[in-house]
Structure formats: structure tokens, C-alpha cells
Design a protein around this motif. Structure first.
Motif, mmCIF file in Angstrom:
data_model
loop_
_atom_site.group_PDB
_atom_site.id
_atom_site.type_symbol
_atom_site.label_atom_id
_atom_site.label_comp_id
_atom_site.label_asym_id
_atom_site.label_seq_id
_atom_site.Cartn_x
_atom_site.Cartn_y
_atom_site.Cartn_z
ATOM 1 N N ASP A 1 11.903 -7.301 0.910
ATOM 2 C CA ASP A 1 11.242 -6.130 0.741
ATOM 3 C C ASP A 1 12.132 -4.988 0.034
ATOM 4 O OD1 ASP A 1 9.299 -6.767 2.182
ATOM 5 O OD2 ASP A 1 9.821 -6.137 4.287
ATOM 6 N N LEU B 1 11.389 -3.044 -3.361
ATOM 7 C CA LEU B 1 11.638 -1.622 -3.565
ATOM 8 C C LEU B 1 12.453 -1.231 -4.577
ATOM 9 C CD1 LEU B 1 11.468 1.378 -2.349
ATOM 10 C CD2 LEU B 1 13.538 0.815 -0.913
ATOM 11 N N SER C 1 1.297 3.123 -9.917
ATOM 12 C CA SER C 1 0.927 3.909 -8.871
ATOM 13 C C SER C 1 0.433 3.248 -7.676
ATOM 14 C CB SER C 1 -0.280 5.003 -9.426
ATOM 15 O OG SER C 1 0.227 5.599 -10.508
ATOM 16 N N SER D 1 1.518 0.205 -6.824
ATOM 17 C CA SER D 1 2.838 -0.513 -6.198
ATOM 18 C C SER D 1 3.423 0.739 -5.272
ATOM 19 C CB SER D 1 3.604 -0.743 -7.265
ATOM 20 O OG SER D 1 3.174 -1.721 -7.999
ATOM 21 N N VAL D 2 3.659 2.128 -5.753
ATOM 22 C CA VAL D 2 4.008 3.100 -4.890
ATOM 23 C C VAL D 2 3.229 3.524 -3.662
ATOM 24 C CG1 VAL D 2 4.481 5.414 -4.923
ATOM 25 C CG2 VAL D 2 5.286 4.333 -6.855
ATOM 26 N N ILE D 3 1.844 3.284 -3.971
ATOM 27 C CA ILE D 3 0.912 3.436 -2.678
ATOM 28 C C ILE D 3 1.206 2.351 -1.656
ATOM 29 C CG2 ILE D 3 -1.670 3.344 -1.931
ATOM 30 C CD1 ILE D 3 -2.205 4.769 -4.549
ATOM 31 N N LEU E 1 4.050 0.973 -0.873
ATOM 32 C CA LEU E 1 5.167 1.230 -0.105
ATOM 33 C C LEU E 1 4.971 2.177 1.067
ATOM 34 C CD1 LEU E 1 7.853 1.760 -2.766
ATOM 35 C CD2 LEU E 1 7.280 -0.531 -1.584
ATOM 36 N N ALA E 2 4.004 2.676 0.687
ATOM 37 C CA ALA E 2 3.621 3.869 1.970
ATOM 38 C C ALA E 2 3.046 3.293 3.326
ATOM 39 C CB ALA E 2 2.576 4.746 1.562
ATOM 40 N N PRO E 3 3.760 3.735 4.482
ATOM 41 C CA PRO E 3 3.341 3.118 5.743
ATOM 42 C C PRO E 3 1.897 3.663 6.239
ATOM 43 C CG PRO E 3 4.757 5.236 5.901
ATOM 44 C CD PRO E 3 4.456 5.049 4.408
ATOM 45 N N ILE E 4 0.879 3.021 5.555
ATOM 46 C CA ILE E 4 -0.537 3.365 6.044
ATOM 47 C C ILE E 4 -1.281 2.220 6.433
ATOM 48 C CG2 ILE E 4 -0.632 5.147 4.164
ATOM 49 C CD1 ILE E 4 -1.895 3.326 2.037
#
Length: 552
Positions: A215, A219, A255, A257-259, A261-264
Motif C-alpha cells: 500500500d 501511494l 484522477s 488512482s487518487v480517488i 486512495l480515498a477511504p470510501i
């Protein structure tokens, strides 16, 4: 650049009947809501004062004829060096030089009703000094104060913009360098290898420490790719970035890839898909691969009609399949969606399942005419004919697109070689555009005369060296045409100009001669595109001979 484009925006456009426009469409004066001042002046040109209309905005000074709203000349305020009242000696010199000997303006000239606007030497107006006279000293003071204030602000804004453009140029050079692109490609490959390793390992085999390390590495890659995207966006802000399809693709992939990483609570399978899609970015790093994608994209448009026919035929057969076979095989023909999927399976050659459901021979030994004819007609019409036609269209257009891209690359290389040729003429970009656009002799004559009237923005009927250089510089060409004093002397030497002034007739004769010289040079350089066959060499020689005979 925008101002140069607007001043000559339709010189080259033709009407539908191939007749050249009688007049050049030039930029109109700014709308009233943008005008800070709108007044009439006298401008000192060719030893006399000429009536002009002046409009001042926060960005520039616009000149036009008194009874017209078409821009004849323009001064960007950020290129104004100074705006000062003329001295008494200058005013007396103007009156002494005035060809009309207009003594009615002498009282005005003795006050501070006249002032001068000096521009930067290498700017849009090539260092020209504008001498302006207004009707009252109050108006002169107002105009001088306004121009000084607005020009100071414009220069400060231009200075900041210039710093931004300089840093952009540095960023672009670094971004386009082979080292940077190779390093970026290596990171993409390394990230893909990490994704393969993560996919190969079962979740129950990965310990907490290893999972945390994977992980963290992911990142790091996302941060690096986001920084690269920001680097690209800064260097090509904004229109060049949006016009590059690979840049848009990079923006989408990074974009996502960045999404990811979000804790959703995103599903792991979707997260892995986002990670693996990053490797697609490597296709934009290699020119040969980019050319293949560009050719494929250009080939898809001609294929659209063939795909539409296949879609319609498959839909017709799907509806017929629901009508005839829904009771026999509800799993395949119960609804239109299922029937359409079944027709797609047949299109790609999967027909074994069909004979398991619909035997071609009945138990009594007779042919199952309905199902067999349904299958045979569909295979012949869609699979054997239209599907093969679509493949042929794709291959043909792909091959043509590749050849066209290669031709453009070769032509660009030849043009670059011509630009570095010591025999390359300073006005070749202008004559190249004229050579491409004119229809016949009369059309060329109209274009040349229209161009001269555009260059002669002051309406004096002639151009001296300084005014000709400044006018040529304002035309819409990239890179900008810069004509030196020696260039002007060289191209006008055969005309033996009187008093060094280029008239309309002289300009037409000059342009025709330069266009012949340009065509001869172009023929020689274009020979690199030809096959070397005898007929090609003969054609080139014949065209050169015709041009040489015309020159005599």
C-alpha cells in the motif's frame, strides 16, 4: 497573437463560388462597455496630420477612420514605453513639414494638445512613435494621464505573465526531454510489475506487514504520477493541455488512482482495476505507439456506417429470434437483450451451441428449415459479408492513416530544413499561404491588392521600409515574420523604388516575383517526397521550366 489574427482573419477565405471577398474583414472596435475613451484626433503621418478615431481600453489603443468602426491599427498598452507631451521644437517641426500648410491647427499645436506615444522596438508596433493631436489641452491631459496609468498596470501584468511563460518554457523542455520521458516510462513499468505481484499473491498469503508495504509503494507511485501530471499541466496550461488526448487520458487515469486512495469503501477489484489501468499511460510515451493509436482513431469514423449496418441487421434478427424461438430456447431468445447477445455470439463465430438447441435435422429425417435458414442467412449476410467488409475498411483506412501521418512528419522535417536554408526568403511563409489559396490570375491579383491595403493601415497609398516591416510583423504567422532593413532593400531592389516608397503596383510586382522564386525552391524540396520515377523527375523539370520562362 490574437490581435494579429483579427487584423487579417479572412484575407485567405474564399466564398462558396470561389470568388475572393472584395474587402478584408478586419477587427471591429471594442464594444462600448469596454471603452474608457472614444474621441477624434489628428495623427502625424507622412509629413501631414490625418484625421483618426481613437478608442482606449484597459488593454490597448485602437485606431480607425473617423466614420468607421473597423480597426486600422492597434497599440498594446503593455508595450507602451512612454506617453508624454510633444516639445515646442517638435510642434514647430511638424508645422514646417505639414504638406497641407494648415495654419488652422497652429494654435492647438502651441499648447499641450499634442503628445507622443512611444512603443518598444521589438514589440507589436516595432518601436513606432505615434504623434497625436487632440482638440483641447484638457482632453490631452486626460488622455495622457489615462494612458500613463493604464500602461503602467498593463506592463506590470505583462511582466508577471512573462515570468509565468518563462517558467512554463523551462518546464516544457524538462518534460519533453528524453531523460524525463524514459524515467516516467520506467516508473509506469515498475508500477505495473507491482500490480502483477499483488494480483499473483492470494490475500490469505499476504501478511499485514507485506500488505502495508504494498500500500505504501502504491501511494508513492500515485504521488509521483500526480506530480508528473501537475508538471505537465503547468507547462501546457491550459488550451495545449486540453487539446492533447494523451494528457486528457493521463488526467483521467491519475484522477481515478487518487480517488482509489480515498477511504470510501471502494471494492478491492475496482481498486486493482484502477491501479492496472495506469500502465496504459506508457503508450503516450512512445511516438510509434502513439501513431498507431492516432491511425486507429482516424480509421474508426469511416467504419461507423458499416458497424451501424451490422447493428441494425443483428437487431432485426434478434427480434425475429424472439418471435420464432422464445418458446424453444427462452435462455437465449426470451427477450430482445438475450437474443441480441445470441446474435453477437454467432457473429464472432460461436455456433456450436446453436446446433445443440436447434438440430439441423429433425428426428424424422427432414431438414429443420426455419432454424437452419435463420442461421445460414445471418452468417452469410452479417458474418461473411458485412463483418469482413468492416475489417477490410479498418485495414485500408489504418494503412492510409499511417501513410498520411508519415507524410506529414516528413513534410514537417523538410519545412524545418527549409527554414534553416540560407536561401530561405524572409517572406516565404506569406507567399506559401498565398500560393496554396489563390484560384486563378484575377483571384491572386485581388488578394495581393487587398493585402497591400491591409498593410497600408494609414491609407497613404505607399509604404516605406519602417512601415512595411511593422505591418508584416502584425500578420498572423507563427513564428512571426521579422523583416530587416536589409531584407526590405533586397526584395525591392529589382523595382528601383522612387524615394524608397513601395506602392500598390510595386507590391503586386514584388509579390509575384517572390512567389515564383518560392515555387522554384519548393519544387526542389518537394522532390524528396517523390518516388524517383522518371515521370516524377520529368514533371518537376517541366514545372521549373515554366516558372523560369514566366520570370523572363
Amino acid at each position: 497573437s490574437n490581435r494579429r489574427r483579427s487584423l487579417v482573419q479572412s484575407l485567405w477565405d474564399l466564398e462558396e463560388d470561389a470568388n475572393v471577398k472584395s474587402d478584408i474583414e478586419v477587427a471591429k472596435l471594442p464594444e462600448a462597455r469596454f471603452r474608457k475613451l472614444d474621441f477624434e484626433v489628428k495623427s502625424h503621418l507622412a509629413n501631414r496630420w490625418i484625421d483618426r478615431r481613437v478608442v482606449i481600453t484597459k488593454e490597448g489603443i485602437y485606431f480607425s477612420l473617423v466614420a468607421d468602426d473597423a480597426t486600422k491599427d492597434y497599440i498594446p498598452l503593455h508595450e507602451v514605453v512612454s506617453v508624454v507631451p510633444t516639445t515646442k521644437t517638435q510642434r514647430e517641426a511638424y508645422l514646417a513639414q505639414d504638406n497641407d500648410h494648415s495654419r488652422g491647427d497652429q494654435d492647438n499645436a502651441d499648447g499641450i494638445t499634442s503628445f507622443q506615444i512611444e512603443t518598444i522596438p521589438d514589440g507589436f508596433n516595432s518601436g513606432r512613435v505615434y504623434y497625436i493631436q487632440v482638440e483641447s489641452s484638457e482632453l490631452a491631459e486626460q488622455v495622457i494621464s489615462l494612458l500613463q496609468r493604464y500602461s503602467d498596470r498593463a506592463r506590470e501584468a505583462a511582466r508577471k505573465a512573462s515570468q509565468f511563460e518563462k517558467t512554463q518554457e523551462v518546464v516544457r523542455r524538462v518534460f519533453e526531454s528524453a531523460i524525463f520521458q524514459s524515467f516516467s516510462a520506467a516508473l509506469i513499468v515498475a508500477n505495473f510489475a507491482l500490480n502483477i505481484y499483488s494480483s499473483q499473491r492470494h490475500q490469505d498469503e499476504v501478511g499485514p506487514r507485506e500488505a502495508e508495504m504494498l500500500d505504501d509503494l502504491d501511494l508513492v507511485f500515485v504521488v509521483i504520477f500526480a506530480a508528473e501530471l501537475a508538471f505537465n499541466l503547468y507547462g501546457y496550461w491550459l488550451r495545449p493541455f486540453l487539446r492533447n488526448s494523451w494528457s486528457i487520458f493521463d488526467l483521467l487515469v491519475v484522477s481515478l488512482s487518487v480517488i482509489g486512495l480515498a477511504p470510501i469503501g471502494m471494492p478491492l477489484s475496482l481498486l486493482l482495476l484502477f491501479r492496472c489501468s495506469r500502465v496504459l499511460r506508457i503508450f503516450g510515451k512512445f511516438k510509434s505507439v502513439s501513431s498507431i493509436f492516432a491511425a486507429l482513431y482516424r480509421s474508426l469514423v469511416p467504419m461507423a456506417s458499416t458497424f451501424l449496418i451490422i447493428f441494425v441487421l443483428a437487431s432485426i434478427y434478434a427480434v425475429a429470434g424472439v418471435t420464432f424461438f422464445s418458446d424453444i430456447s427462452p435462455d437465449n431468445f426470451d427477450t430482445f437483450a438475450r437474443a441480441f447477445v445470441s446474435m453477437f455470439r454467432i457473429t464472432i463465430g460461436s455456433v456450436d451451441w446453436w446446433f445443440l438447441i436447434f438440430p439441423s435435422v429433425k428426428p424424422n429425417g427432414t431438414i429443420n428449415l426455419l432454424s437452419t435458414s435463420f442461421l445460414i442467412t445471418y452468417v452469410i449476410i452479417v458474418t461473411w459479408f458485412f463483418f469482413q467488409v468492416s475489417i477490410a475498411v479498418l485495414v485500408e483506412n489504418f494503412h492510409s492513416s499511417i501513410k498520411e501521418l508519415q507524410r506529414k512528419e516528413k513534410e514537417a522535417a523538410v519545412l524545418e530544413k527549409m527554414r534553416h536554408n540560407p536561401l530561405h526568403g524572409p517572406l516565404d511563409p506569406l507567399f506559401a499561404r498565398l500560393s496554396r489559396e489563390f484560384v486563378d490570375e484575377a483571384d491572386l491579383d485581388k488578394r495581393l491588392r487587398s493585402l497591400f491595403r491591409l498593410l497600408d493601415s494609414d491609407g497613404l497609398g505607399h509604404l516605406d521600409s519602417m512601415r512595411f516591416q511593422a505591418a508584416i510583423k502584425k500578420l498572423d504567422f507563427v513564428p512571426q515574420i521579422n523583416l530587416s532593413e536589409s531584407d526590405f532593400i533586397g526584395i525591392t531592389e529589382p523595382l528601383c523604388l522612387r524615394d524608397g516608397l513601395l506602392t500598390e503596383e510595386g507590391f503586386v510586382a514584388l509579390a509575384r516575383n517572390e512567389m515564383r522564386q518560392y515555387a522554384l525552391g519548393r519544387l526542389s524540396s518537394q522532390s524528396e517526397f517523390w518516388s524517383g520515377k522518371e515521370e516524377d523527375v520529368t514533371t518537376t523539370g517541366a514545372l521549373k521550366q515554366l516558372l523560369l520562362e514566366q520570370a523572363r
